[in-house]
Design a protein around this motif. Structure first.
Motif, PDB file in Angstrom:
ATOM      1  N   MET A  50       0.824  -1.213   0.000  1.00  0.00           N
ATOM      2  CA  MET A  50       0.000   0.000   0.000  1.00  0.00           C
ATOM      3  C   MET A  50       0.857   1.262   0.000  1.00  0.00           C
ATOM      4  O   MET A  50       0.482   2.261  -0.613  1.00  0.00           O
ATOM      5  CB  MET A  50      -0.964   0.006   1.187  1.00  0.00           C
ATOM      6  CG  MET A  50      -2.124  -0.967   1.031  1.00  0.00           C
ATOM      7  SD  MET A  50      -3.052  -0.748  -0.505  1.00  0.00           S
ATOM      8  CE  MET A  50      -3.657   0.928  -0.335  1.00  0.00           C
ATOM      9  N   VAL A  51       2.001   1.224   0.676  1.00  0.00           N
ATOM     10  CA  VAL A  51       2.899   2.379   0.642  1.00  0.00           C
ATOM     11  C   VAL A  51       3.346   2.634  -0.796  1.00  0.00           C
ATOM     12  O   VAL A  51       3.338   3.770  -1.267  1.00  0.00           O
ATOM     13  CB  VAL A  51       4.099   2.179   1.594  1.00  0.00           C
ATOM     14  CG1 VAL A  51       5.197   3.202   1.312  1.00  0.00           C
ATOM     15  CG2 VAL A  51       3.645   2.272   3.051  1.00  0.00           C
ATOM     16  N   MET A  52       3.706   1.577  -1.499  1.00  0.00           N
ATOM     17  CA  MET A  52       4.124   1.736  -2.903  1.00  0.00           C
ATOM     18  C   MET A  52       2.985   2.321  -3.742  1.00  0.00           C
ATOM     19  O   MET A  52       3.200   3.171  -4.602  1.00  0.00           O
ATOM     20  CB  MET A  52       4.544   0.378  -3.474  1.00  0.00           C
ATOM     21  CG  MET A  52       4.787   0.362  -4.969  1.00  0.00           C
ATOM     22  SD  MET A  52       6.336   1.101  -5.503  1.00  0.00           S
ATOM     23  CE  MET A  52       7.488  -0.126  -4.955  1.00  0.00           C
ATOM     24  N   LYS A  53       1.750   1.901  -3.478  1.00  0.00           N
ATOM     25  CA  LYS A  53       0.606   2.361  -4.263  1.00  0.00           C
ATOM     26  C   LYS A  53       0.186   3.787  -3.917  1.00  0.00           C
ATOM     27  O   LYS A  53      -0.410   4.460  -4.753  1.00  0.00           O
ATOM     28  CB  LYS A  53      -0.577   1.419  -4.069  1.00  0.00           C
ATOM     29  CG  LYS A  53      -0.284   0.056  -4.653  1.00  0.00           C
ATOM     30  CD  LYS A  53      -1.440  -0.749  -5.113  1.00  0.00           C
ATOM     31  CE  LYS A  53      -2.530  -0.078  -5.783  1.00  0.00           C
ATOM     32  NZ  LYS A  53      -2.861  -0.531  -7.107  1.00  0.00           N
ATOM     33  N   THR A  54       0.468   4.250  -2.711  1.00  0.00           N
ATOM     34  CA  THR A  54      -0.027   5.562  -2.279  1.00  0.00           C
ATOM     35  C   THR A  54       1.042   6.642  -2.161  1.00  0.00           C
ATOM     36  O   THR A  54       0.703   7.811  -2.034  1.00  0.00           O
ATOM     37  CB  THR A  54      -0.759   5.445  -0.924  1.00  0.00           C
ATOM     38  OG1 THR A  54       0.151   4.939   0.054  1.00  0.00           O
ATOM     39  CG2 THR A  54      -1.971   4.517  -1.035  1.00  0.00           C
ATOM     40  N   SER A  55       2.306   6.273  -2.175  1.00  0.00           N
ATOM     41  CA  SER A  55       3.387   7.257  -2.045  1.00  0.00           C
ATOM     42  C   SER A  55       4.058   7.465  -3.402  1.00  0.00           C
ATOM     43  O   SER A  55       4.806   6.610  -3.880  1.00  0.00           O
ATOM     44  CB  SER A  55       4.418   6.785  -1.012  1.00  0.00           C
ATOM     45  OG  SER A  55       5.530   7.657  -1.003  1.00  0.00           O
ATOM     46  N   ASN A  56       3.791   8.613  -4.002  1.00  0.00           N
ATOM     47  CA  ASN A  56       4.379   8.907  -5.311  1.00  0.00           C
ATOM     48  C   ASN A  56       5.900   8.889  -5.270  1.00  0.00           C
ATOM     49  O   ASN A  56       6.541   8.396  -6.193  1.00  0.00           O
ATOM     50  CB  ASN A  56       3.881  10.253  -5.831  1.00  0.00           C
ATOM     51  CG  ASN A  56       2.418  10.205  -6.213  1.00  0.00           C
ATOM     52  OD1 ASN A  56       1.891   9.153  -6.579  1.00  0.00           O
ATOM     53  ND2 ASN A  56       1.751  11.345  -6.117  1.00  0.00           N
ATOM     54  N   ARG A  57       6.476   9.436  -4.200  1.00  0.00           N
ATOM     55  CA  ARG A  57       7.942   9.512  -4.155  1.00  0.00           C
ATOM     56  C   ARG A  57       8.567   8.123  -4.075  1.00  0.00           C
ATOM     57  O   ARG A  57       9.610   7.869  -4.684  1.00  0.00           O
ATOM     58  CB  ARG A  57       8.410  10.418  -3.016  1.00  0.00           C
ATOM     59  CG  ARG A  57       8.136   9.902  -1.614  1.00  0.00           C
ATOM     60  CD  ARG A  57       8.591  10.897  -0.567  1.00  0.00           C
ATOM     61  NE  ARG A  57       8.413  10.362   0.785  1.00  0.00           N
ATOM     62  CZ  ARG A  57       8.977  10.867   1.848  1.00  0.00           C
ATOM     63  NH1 ARG A  57       9.759  11.942   1.748  1.00  0.00           N
ATOM     64  NH2 ARG A  57       8.781  10.344   3.037  1.00  0.00           N
ATOM     65  N   ILE A  58       7.946   7.219  -3.362  1.00  0.00           N
ATOM     66  CA  ILE A  58       8.480   5.856  -3.273  1.00  0.00           C
ATOM     67  C   ILE A  58       8.224   5.106  -4.577  1.00  0.00           C
ATOM     68  O   ILE A  58       9.123   4.424  -5.096  1.00  0.00           O
ATOM     69  CB  ILE A  58       7.911   5.119  -2.042  1.00  0.00           C
ATOM     70  CG1 ILE A  58       8.530   5.752  -0.780  1.00  0.00           C
ATOM     71  CG2 ILE A  58       8.197   3.621  -2.118  1.00  0.00           C
ATOM     72  CD1 ILE A  58       8.016   5.225   0.519  1.00  0.00           C
ATOM     73  N   TYR A  59       7.041   5.257  -5.139  1.00  0.00           N
ATOM     74  CA  TYR A  59       6.733   4.613  -6.419  1.00  0.00           C
ATOM     75  C   TYR A  59       7.760   5.029  -7.474  1.00  0.00           C
ATOM     76  O   TYR A  59       8.313   4.196  -8.199  1.00  0.00           O
ATOM     77  CB  TYR A  59       5.321   4.969  -6.869  1.00  0.00           C
ATOM     78  CG  TYR A  59       4.922   4.314  -8.173  1.00  0.00           C
ATOM     79  CD1 TYR A  59       4.264   3.091  -8.181  1.00  0.00           C
ATOM     80  CD2 TYR A  59       5.218   4.916  -9.394  1.00  0.00           C
ATOM     81  CE1 TYR A  59       3.908   2.477  -9.377  1.00  0.00           C
ATOM     82  CE2 TYR A  59       4.870   4.315 -10.590  1.00  0.00           C
ATOM     83  CZ  TYR A  59       4.216   3.094 -10.578  1.00  0.00           C
ATOM     84  OH  TYR A  59       3.877   2.486 -11.766  1.00  0.00           O
ATOM     85  N   GLU A  60       8.022   6.330  -7.550  1.00  0.00           N
ATOM     86  CA  GLU A  60       8.975   6.834  -8.548  1.00  0.00           C
ATOM     87  C   GLU A  60      10.384   6.336  -8.282  1.00  0.00           C
ATOM     88  O   GLU A  60      11.071   5.893  -9.201  1.00  0.00           O
ATOM     89  CB  GLU A  60       8.928   8.360  -8.588  1.00  0.00           C
ATOM     90  CG  GLU A  60       7.644   8.897  -9.198  1.00  0.00           C
ATOM     91  CD  GLU A  60       7.499  10.399  -9.070  1.00  0.00           C
ATOM     92  OE1 GLU A  60       8.474  11.095  -8.696  1.00  0.00           O
ATOM     93  OE2 GLU A  60       6.383  10.896  -9.349  1.00  0.00           O
ATOM     94  N   ARG A  61      10.838   6.417  -7.039  1.00  0.00           N
ATOM     95  CA  ARG A  61      12.199   5.974  -6.723  1.00  0.00           C
ATOM     96  C   ARG A  61      12.386   4.489  -7.030  1.00  0.00           C
ATOM     97  O   ARG A  61      13.411   4.069  -7.541  1.00  0.00           O
ATOM     98  CB  ARG A  61      12.524   6.250  -5.252  1.00  0.00           C
ATOM     99  CG  ARG A  61      13.972   5.860  -4.909  1.00  0.00           C
ATOM    100  CD  ARG A  61      14.271   5.923  -3.449  1.00  0.00           C
ATOM    101  NE  ARG A  61      13.546   4.872  -2.736  1.00  0.00           N
ATOM    102  CZ  ARG A  61      13.427   4.837  -1.418  1.00  0.00           C
ATOM    103  NH1 ARG A  61      13.948   5.792  -0.667  1.00  0.00           N
ATOM    104  NH2 ARG A  61      12.777   3.847  -0.838  1.00  0.00           N
ATOM    105  N   GLU A  62      11.355   3.699  -6.708  1.00  0.00           N
ATOM    106  CA  GLU A  62      11.436   2.248  -6.900  1.00  0.00           C
ATOM    107  C   GLU A  62      11.024   1.835  -8.312  1.00  0.00           C
ATOM    108  O   GLU A  62      11.013   0.650  -8.625  1.00  0.00           O
ATOM    109  CB  GLU A  62      10.553   1.524  -5.876  1.00  0.00           C
ATOM    110  CG  GLU A  62      10.892   1.824  -4.427  1.00  0.00           C
ATOM    111  CD  GLU A  62      12.241   1.270  -3.995  1.00  0.00           C
ATOM    112  OE1 GLU A  62      12.651   0.191  -4.499  1.00  0.00           O
ATOM    113  OE2 GLU A  62      12.890   1.905  -3.143  1.00  0.00           O
ATOM    114  N   GLN A  63      10.686   2.810  -9.159  1.00  0.00           N
ATOM    115  CA  GLN A  63      10.268   2.578 -10.539  1.00  0.00           C
ATOM    116  C   GLN A  63       9.065   1.632 -10.621  1.00  0.00           C
ATOM    117  O   GLN A  63       8.926   0.835 -11.555  1.00  0.00           O
ATOM    118  CB  GLN A  63      11.438   2.045 -11.368  1.00  0.00           C
ATOM    119  CG  GLN A  63      12.593   3.017 -11.412  1.00  0.00           C
ATOM    120  CD  GLN A  63      13.825   2.424 -12.062  1.00  0.00           C
ATOM    121  OE1 GLN A  63      13.755   1.467 -12.821  1.00  0.00           O
ATOM    122  NE2 GLN A  63      14.961   3.009 -11.765  1.00  0.00           N
ATOM    123  N   GLY A  64       8.203   1.731  -9.594  1.00  0.00           N
ATOM    124  CA  GLY A  64       6.989   0.927  -9.581  1.00  0.00           C
ATOM    125  C   GLY A  64       7.194  -0.550  -9.353  1.00  0.00           C
ATOM    126  O   GLY A  64       6.283  -1.346  -9.546  1.00  0.00           O
TER     127      GLY A  64
END
Length: 174
Positions: free
Chosen positions: A71-85
């Protein structure tokens, strides 16, 4: 004899869009702890992979453990971007009853559960033909907790074909 290799030695990066939540996880995290989890992942990265089961028919990964990291990956844009989804995942091969109990074992080792959802899981495992002894052993609960969860569910079928009292099935394994 084949030597056992723990799933953690086979971490894969899975696009978060290919991951789905299960419908039986009773674990609840309060908003302040979710913010802390997001900060932890931001500061430290993903230090633990999510545990999933591969659903071959639809090419998806169903979460067994790690829903809140997902859920953190799905809701945190900065983490999604850093982790490349991409979410770190390990895959286990277990049937649904064993996936449910695996979820419970992972969660119980860390914290609290929603009582209503736990009683739903006990009901589902009972309907699936799992014995009380199997449920106690595999979920890590004692006979009193199992009895309370069955009572909370209010389903008479959970007590069907049972003699009341201290039967052999209620003897806990040591």
């Amino acid at each position: 004899m084949k030597k056992y290799k723990s799933p953690v030695y086979n971490v894969i990066a899975v696009p978060v869009e290919k991951i789905v939540a299960n419908n039986y996880n009773p674990n609840i995290v309060a908003p302040p702890e979710m913010k802390l989890l997001e900060l932890s992942i931001w500061e430290d990265g993903y230090t633990m992979p999510c545990v999933c089961y591969y659903l071959q028919d639809c090419d998806r990964y169903e979460i067994v453990d790690g829903f809140h990291r997902y859920m953190v990956m799905k809701t945190s844009n900065r983490i999604y971007e850093r982790e490349q989804g991409l979410l770190p995942v390990v895959v286990i091969e277990k049937d649904i009853s064993n996936r449910m109990t695996s979820t419970i074992r992972h969660n119980r080792a860390r914290g609290m559960h929603n009582v209503e959802l736990m009683s739903n899981i006990v009901a589902e495992l009972t309907r699936s033909g799992m014995s009380d002894n199997w449920i106690m052993r595999n979920i890590g609960m004692d006979k009193d907790e199992l009895l309370r969860l069955k009572q909370i569910s209010g389903l008479a079928e959970l007590f069907a074909n049972r003699d009341f009292g201290m039967s052999d099935e209620w003897i806990e394994d040591n």
